[in-house]
Motif scaffolding. Structure first.
Motif, short mmCIF file in Angstrom:
data_model
loop_
_atom_site.label_atom_id
_atom_site.label_comp_id
_atom_site.label_asym_id
_atom_site.label_seq_id
_atom_site.Cartn_x
_atom_site.Cartn_y
_atom_site.Cartn_z
N LEU B 243 0.89 -1.20 -0.08
CA LEU B 243 0.06 -0.07 0.03
C LEU B 243 0.83 1.32 -0.08
O LEU B 243 0.69 2.14 -0.76
N LEU B 244 2.05 1.40 0.81
CA LEU B 244 2.69 2.51 0.96
C LEU B 244 3.38 2.73 -0.10
O LEU B 244 3.83 3.83 -0.58
N ALA B 245 3.91 1.57 -0.81
CA ALA B 245 4.45 1.69 -1.86
C ALA B 245 3.81 2.61 -3.06
O ALA B 245 4.31 3.17 -3.85
N ARG B 246 2.44 2.15 -3.20
CA ARG B 246 1.76 2.72 -4.12
C ARG B 246 1.15 4.14 -3.71
O ARG B 246 0.63 4.99 -4.43
N ASP B 247 1.40 4.38 -2.51
CA ASP B 247 0.43 5.48 -2.22
C ASP B 247 1.15 6.64 -2.42
O ASP B 247 2.74 6.98 -2.10
N PRO B 248 0.98 7.58 -3.34
CA PRO B 248 1.64 8.87 -3.66
C PRO B 248 2.16 9.73 -2.44
O PRO B 248 3.20 10.54 -2.78
N GLU B 249 1.46 9.91 -1.49
CA GLU B 249 1.88 10.73 -0.49
C GLU B 249 2.94 10.31 0.41
O GLU B 249 3.68 11.14 0.98
N THR B 250 3.43 9.06 0.35
CA THR B 250 4.31 8.33 1.26
C THR B 250 5.92 8.32 0.48
O THR B 250 5.74 7.74 -0.58
N ARG B 251 6.52 9.18 1.00
CA ARG B 251 8.04 9.24 0.36
C ARG B 251 8.93 8.30 1.08
O ARG B 251 10.12 7.79 0.44
N VAL B 252 9.06 8.09 2.18
CA VAL B 252 9.78 7.43 3.08
C VAL B 252 8.80 6.16 3.97
O VAL B 252 7.79 6.87 4.52
N ILE B 253 9.41 5.10 3.82
CA ILE B 253 8.50 4.06 4.76
C ILE B 253 9.42 3.74 6.22
O ILE B 253 10.66 3.79 5.95
N VAL B 254 8.69 3.38 7.02
CA VAL B 254 9.23 3.08 8.26
C VAL B 254 8.35 1.69 8.58
O VAL B 254 7.24 1.51 8.72
N LEU B 255 9.49 0.56 8.88
CA LEU B 255 9.05 -0.48 9.33
C LEU B 255 9.47 -1.27 10.61
O LEU B 255 10.55 -1.19 11.13
N VAL B 281 14.25 0.29 8.79
CA VAL B 281 13.78 -0.90 9.56
C VAL B 281 14.30 -0.91 10.87
O VAL B 281 15.66 -0.81 11.29
N ASN B 282 13.47 -1.20 11.86
CA ASN B 282 13.74 -1.48 13.29
C ASN B 282 12.94 -2.75 13.60
O ASN B 282 11.86 -2.48 14.18
N LEU B 283 13.53 -3.75 13.50
CA LEU B 283 13.02 -5.14 14.03
C LEU B 283 13.85 -5.35 15.31
O LEU B 283 14.73 -5.90 15.30
N LEU B 284 12.85 -5.09 16.57
CA LEU B 284 13.75 -5.28 17.77
C LEU B 284 14.10 -6.81 18.03
O LEU B 284 13.66 -7.75 17.53
#
Lengths: 562, 562
Positions: B243-255, B281-284
Motif C-alpha cells: 500500500l505504502l509503495a503505491r501511496d503517492p503521499e508516502t516518500r519514506v517508509i518505516v517498518l 527498518v527497526n525489528l527489535l
C-alpha cells in the motif's frame, strides 16, 4: 590406464605448508595426474581415499608417519615421482634459515628467556600439550591450531588466567601485538585503537579498515572463535578488555566477534563499559539495543566498526559527554523496577539493560532474561509489561487505567532493595486523559517515605489531547527524571555504575605488550618467517610429534606423569 | 469487621471502560474499601475471587451478566454502594451522545454505507465473529481485541487478503489512517512518512518522534503483534508495505516490529526492497547485517528510526544513489555462490543476503539458513566458509593455499544456473604471497567459457607484503568486480533484483486511505469518542454479546449456520 601408488615413511614429520608445497611440486611432474602428501592420521588417510589416492587401506600407519601418494599415467611416471620426493622436500625447505633449531619448546625457552610469546600451530591433538608447556614456562600463547577439544580450552584458559597470562585461541587466526602480526595479519600503522576479536578475518577486516581511514592499531588481541561460548565464558575477551583499559596507548577499543552466546554478552558488554574508554561493538548476529549505550557504540558491520573507531579517535574526549541534557550523578542505584504500559517500550528497555544489568527478570520472555515465576512479585532487576495478558484479562489496559500501576508503584517502593522505578507515560487519543494527575501524587508519596528514584519515559506530542508540557512538568515536580525516548533513558542508566558484582580477571601485566616482540614458534614455519620479516625477534622449534606420533605410546607416557 | 457483598445483573452489558469508571466511583463512596465491576466470564470471576471480592463462588453467572462486588466497612455501607450502581452508571455514561445507536454492525453498515473502517474492541471471544462480519460487508478492520486465537487470525487475514481488505490486528493498539488515529494514537502532523508496525507503542513512539523532528505521517498501519509469526506469515505487513509503495503521499517508509520470526524476516525485507522507496527498518531483536542495504536503512532503536526517517525525507532523491562508485546494472543474476576463505566475512555476507535472497544455503549454521547436506555440492544460493573444519582437515587453510578454491571455482562456473561467484581475498602476513596470480587466471578461464560474473572482496593494506594495488588491478583485469568490504558488496547486490519468486499480495485499493475517514465502532466507547474528537465521521454500535453471552447457545446458533 592410470595407476595409483603410495609410500609410507615412518617417523618423518613435516608441517602442512611443507607438505602442500611437496604436493604441488609432485603434480607438476610429467605424467602425474594427482598427488597427496600428508601425515598419516586416520582423517588424512580418509581424505586420500576420498580423492582416490589410496586404492587399498594402509595398515600400521601412524600419525607420525609421512604418506605420499600419486596418481599417474603409467607405472614409470608414478615410480619416478615417488623417487623425487626427497629432492623436492630439500628444494622446498631450501629457503628456510636452518642456522640453529632447538628440538623442544623448553630448550627454545632456555635459549630465548625474554621471548614473551609462544606461537603454537602444531596439529590439534598435540596443541594443548604444547600450549600448557608454554604457560608453565610463563609465556603468553598464540594458539593457531584448531581441532582442540573445548574442554582443553577451558582448562588452558583457567591456567593462563591464574598465572596472569593470555591464551589467544585455539583456532586464533590473527593478532597484532605491539606492531607485530601473528598468524594471518595485515600490516597497519601503529595507533590508538585497541581491538579484541573472536573473529579472525573480522579482526583483519577492521584493522585494515582502520588503517585505510588513516588511524592505527595499538594491540589486536584474538581470542579464538569459541571464547564467547558459555562453556569458556569469554575469559580471553575479558582479559583483553581489561588489558586495553589499562594500556595507555589505547584510546578507543573495538570489540568484534562472530555470534556470541547470549549468556556471555551481558558480562562482556558490562566489562566493556567498565573500561571507561569508548568501545565500538560489532557482535555479528547480536541485535544492538540502541545505536549507543553509555560508552558503547554499536556497529552493524565490520566496515562501520572501522569507521566509528576512526571517528571516535578524532573526537575530543570532552565532546563525548551524553547527548541528552541529563548529566547522571555517578552514584549506584539499587534494584531497578520497570513498570510499563507499552509492550514495545518495555522490550526495548529490556534489550538495552541486558548490556549492563544482571540478573534481569521480566514477564516477557527473551533469550537469557529470566522469566518471573510470579509476575506479581518482582525479583532483582525486573522489567514488566503491565499490558500483557496476565495483567489485562478482565480489566482495562494500563494506558487507560492507572490503577494497577499505582498499586505496583506502592509495592515496589516498599521494597527496601529497590532504588529506581522506571515508568512509561504514553499520551494521545485513547489513552488516559491525564495520567500525571494520578502518577505524580504516587511518586511524591513514595519519595516522601524513602529515597527511591523515579524516571519516566514520556511518549507524546504537543498536539495530543493531554497537555504534553504539563504532563512532563507535573512528573518532574513530583521528583521523576523525565526522558523523551527509551534510548535517552538507557543512555542515562548505562552511564551510572549499577551495584552489581564486578568480576575482574586478575590483571595481565602490560610489559609483554609494551616491549619489542620476541616469540617462539612451534608449528607452521611460515609464521616464523613472517615474524622475522616484520623485523621482530623469533626462534623456530624443530618440533616433532611426541613418541613419533604413536598415540598409545603418548598416552602411556602421559600417564607416567609428566 | 469488613463485609463483602455482590450482585448479579443478568444480561446487562457494559464495556470495560464504563465498568472501570463504575469501579472507581464505587471506591470513592464512604465506607467502601474495594470494589469490582466486571462482566461475568469465568476469568473475571477468578479475578474478583483473587481480590477477595467474592466470598463464595457464584453459580449460574454468564459472561453476558454484570457482576458488581464491594468490600465495605459495614453491611450498611455495602448495601448503600450496591444501591447506587444504577445512578453511577447513568452519571458515567452521561457525556456520551446517545442520539441514535444501531444495535448491530449490519444495521450500522446500512446507515453508514461510506464507512470504510470498522473498529472492533469487543471481548476476544466475540471479536473474530464481528471482524468476519465487517469483512463480509466489505470494510477494513481495526481489531483492537486481544485473546483472539491465532488460528482465527490466520483465517481472518486470508479472507481479508482475498477481498483486498486489511485486518489490522488482533491486538492492534494503534493506527493512523489519513490523519485519524484509531485506538491509542498520538496527534501528529500529516506528512510523507508511511509506517507499518507490529508493535503498538513502538509505532506510537516513532510517529511522535517523527512529529518532534518536524516531519509528518501519511499512514501508520498496525498489523497486530503476531502478524510476523511464521503461522500468520506477515500478511498484513506485506499488504501494508505494498500500500505504502503505491501511496503517492508516502516518500519514506518505516517498518517497526517486536522480534519477528526469522522465517518471515527475509520475505518482509525483500518486500521492503521492492517498494522502491527508502525504508527505515527497526525489528527489535533482529541484528541488522549492515547499517544500510540497498534502500533499507537499519535503525537500532525507535528513536533512531524516527531520526532516520526525518533525515531521509529531507534528502533529495538523487543523493540517494549508492555511496560506492559501483553503479549496478539493473539486471538479474542467477544463483550466487560465495567461496570464502574468511569465516567472519562469509558470515557477514550470509547475514546480509538473508535480507533479500532465498533460498540460501551454507555450511555455516544460522537460524533459518539451510545447512548444505553435502558441503562439496552447492545448492541454489550458497555461501561457503572454505576455512571450516570439513574443508581444512589435513590440508592448509585456504588463505594460504588456493587449491580448493580453484577447484571450486571451476565446479561452480560449470553449473549453468550459477550467475555470480563471490570470493574474498585476504592479504597480509601469513597469507598466500600472491593470491591474484592464481585466482585471476581461474576467473578469466571461467569467463572465457560462459558469461558468469565474479566479484571479490579484497581485505588488505598498501603495507601488506602482497602489493594491494596490483592484486586489485589483476582481479579487475580478469573481469571481477572488486569491493573493499562486505557492506559495499552487499549494497551492490541488494540494488539488483535477483531472480526470485516475488509473491505480491493482491493490492488493497488506496481509496479508503485517501478519502476522509468514516468509521463504525464496535466495543470500547472511548475509541468512538476520540475519533469524533478528531473531527472524523463515526458511528457507535450499541453492541451486546450474542445470545446474551451464553456460550452454549452461541455455539448452537453458530452451528445452525449463519
Amino acid at each position: 590406464m592410470t595407476v595409483v601408488r603410495s609410500e609410507v615413511r615412518p617417523g618423518v614429520y613435516h608441517d602442512s605448508i611443507v607438505l602442500m608445497q611437496l604436493q604441488v611440486s609432485l603434480m607438476d611432474l610429467p605424467g602425474v595426474l594427482d598427488a597427496g602428501a600428508v601425515m598419516g592420521s586416520p582423517e588424512n588417510l580418509q581424505i586420500l581415499e576420498a580423492n582416490e589416492l589410496l586404492p587399498e587401506t594402509l595398515s600400521g600407519v601412524r600419525a607420525g608417519d609421512l604418506v605420499v601418494a600419486v596418481k599417474a599415467e603409467s607405472e614409470d611416471d608414478a615410480a619416478r615421482a615417488l623417487r623425487s620426493v626427497e629432492a623436492l622436500l630439500v628444494r622446498g625447505g631450501s629457503e628456510v634459515n636452518e642456522d640453529f633449531r632447538p628440538r623442544s619448546l623448553s630448550s627454545a625457552a632456555r635459549l630465548s628467556p625474554g621471548a614473551g610469546w609462544v606461537l603454537v600451530s602444531v596439529p590439534g591433538r598435540y596443541a594443548a600439550g604444547v600450549a600448557r608447556e608454554a604457560l608453565e614456562l610463563g609465556r603468553h600463547v598464540f594458539l593457531y591450531s584448531d581441532n582442540v577439544p573445548i574442554a582443553q580450552e577451558v582448562v588452558l584458559k583457567a591456567e593462563a588466567r591464574s598465572r596472569g597470562l593470555l591464551v589467544m585461541g585455539p583456532d586464533c587466526g590473527t593478532a597484532i601485538i605491539n606492531g607485530v602480526g601473528f598468524g594471518f595479519a595485515n600490516r597497519v600503522r601503529r595507533g590508538a585503537v585497541g581491538l579484541v576479536g573472536a573473529a579472525g578475518t573480522g579482526l583483519q577486516a577492521v584493522t585494515a579498515g582502520i588503517h585505510a581511514r588513516g588511524a592505527g592499531v595499538s594491540q589486536a588481541i584474538g581470542t579464538g572463535g569459541r571464547d564467547l561460548q558459555a562453556e569458556v565464558g569469554g575469559v580471553t575477551a575479558l582479559q583483553g578488555l581489561d588489558l586495553l583499559a589499562r594500556d595507555p596507548e589505547t584510546r578507543v577499543i573495538v570489540l568484534v566477534s562472530k555470534p556470541p552466546e547470549p549468556a556471555v554478552v551481558g558480562r562482556l558488554l558490562a566489562a566493556a563499559q567498565r573500561t571507561g574508554k569508548p568501545v565500538v561493538v560489532n557482535l555479528l548476529g547480536y541485535a544492538p539495543p540502541a545505536p549507543r549505550l553509555g560508552s558503547l557504540h554499536f556497529a552493524a558491520s565490520l566496515g562501520e566498526a572501522a569507521r566509528l573507531a576512526a571517528e571516535l579517535l578524532r573526537e575530543e574526549p570532552e565532546s563525548r559527554s551524553p547527548a541528552s541534557g541529563h548529566r547522571a550523578e555517578a552514584r549506584d542505584f539499587g534494584y531497578l523496577r520497570g513498570l510499563f504500559s507499552g509492550g514495545t517500550l518495555a522490550l526495548e528497555v529490556l534489550q538495552g539493560l541486558r548490556a549492563f544489568l544482571e540478573p534481569l527478570h521480566s514477564n516477557m520472555s527473551i533469550d537469557d532474561v529470566l522469566l518471573l515465576a510470579d509476575p506479581s512479585q518482582s525479583e532483582a532487576h525486573s522489567i514488566l509489561d503491565l499490558g500483557a495478558d496476565e495483567f489485562t484479562v478482565g480489566r482495562p489496559h494500563p494506558m487507560i487505567d492507572n490503577d494497577l500501576r499505582l498499586r505496583r508503584i506502592r509495592q515496589e517502593a516498599a521494597d527496601p532493595e529497590v532504588g529506581l522505578i522506571l515508568l512509561d507515560v504514553v499520551l494521545g487519543d485513547g489513552a488516559h486523559p491525564d495520567p500525571a494527575s494520578e502518577l505524580a501524587p504516587a511518586i511524591e508519596a513514595a519519595r516522601a517515605v524513602r529515597d527511591v528514584e523515579f524516571a519516566a519515559i514520556v511518549v507524546g506530542t504537543e498536539e495530543d489531547p493531554q497537555d504534553l508540557g504539563e504532563q512532563v512538568e507535573s512528573l518532574a515536580r513530583a521528583g521523576a527524571r523525565v526522558f523523551r525516548d527509551t534510548a535517552e533513558a538507557l543512555e542515562d542508566l548505562a552511564r551510572r555504575r549499577p551495584r552489581q558484582p564486578g568480576v575482574e580477571p586478575p590483571p595481565v601485566p602490560l610489559d609483554a605488550f609494551q616491549s619489542p616482540v620476541s616469540a617462539i614458534n612451534v608449528g607452521v614455519e611460515s609464521f616464523f618467517d613472517s615474524i622475522v620479516d616484520q623485523g621482530a625477534d623469533a626462534l623456530h622449534v624443530d618440533w616433532r610429534p611426541p613418541a613419533g606420533g604413536n598415540e598409545r605410546l603418548m598416552e602411556i607416557l602421559s600417564k607416567m606423569g609428566r
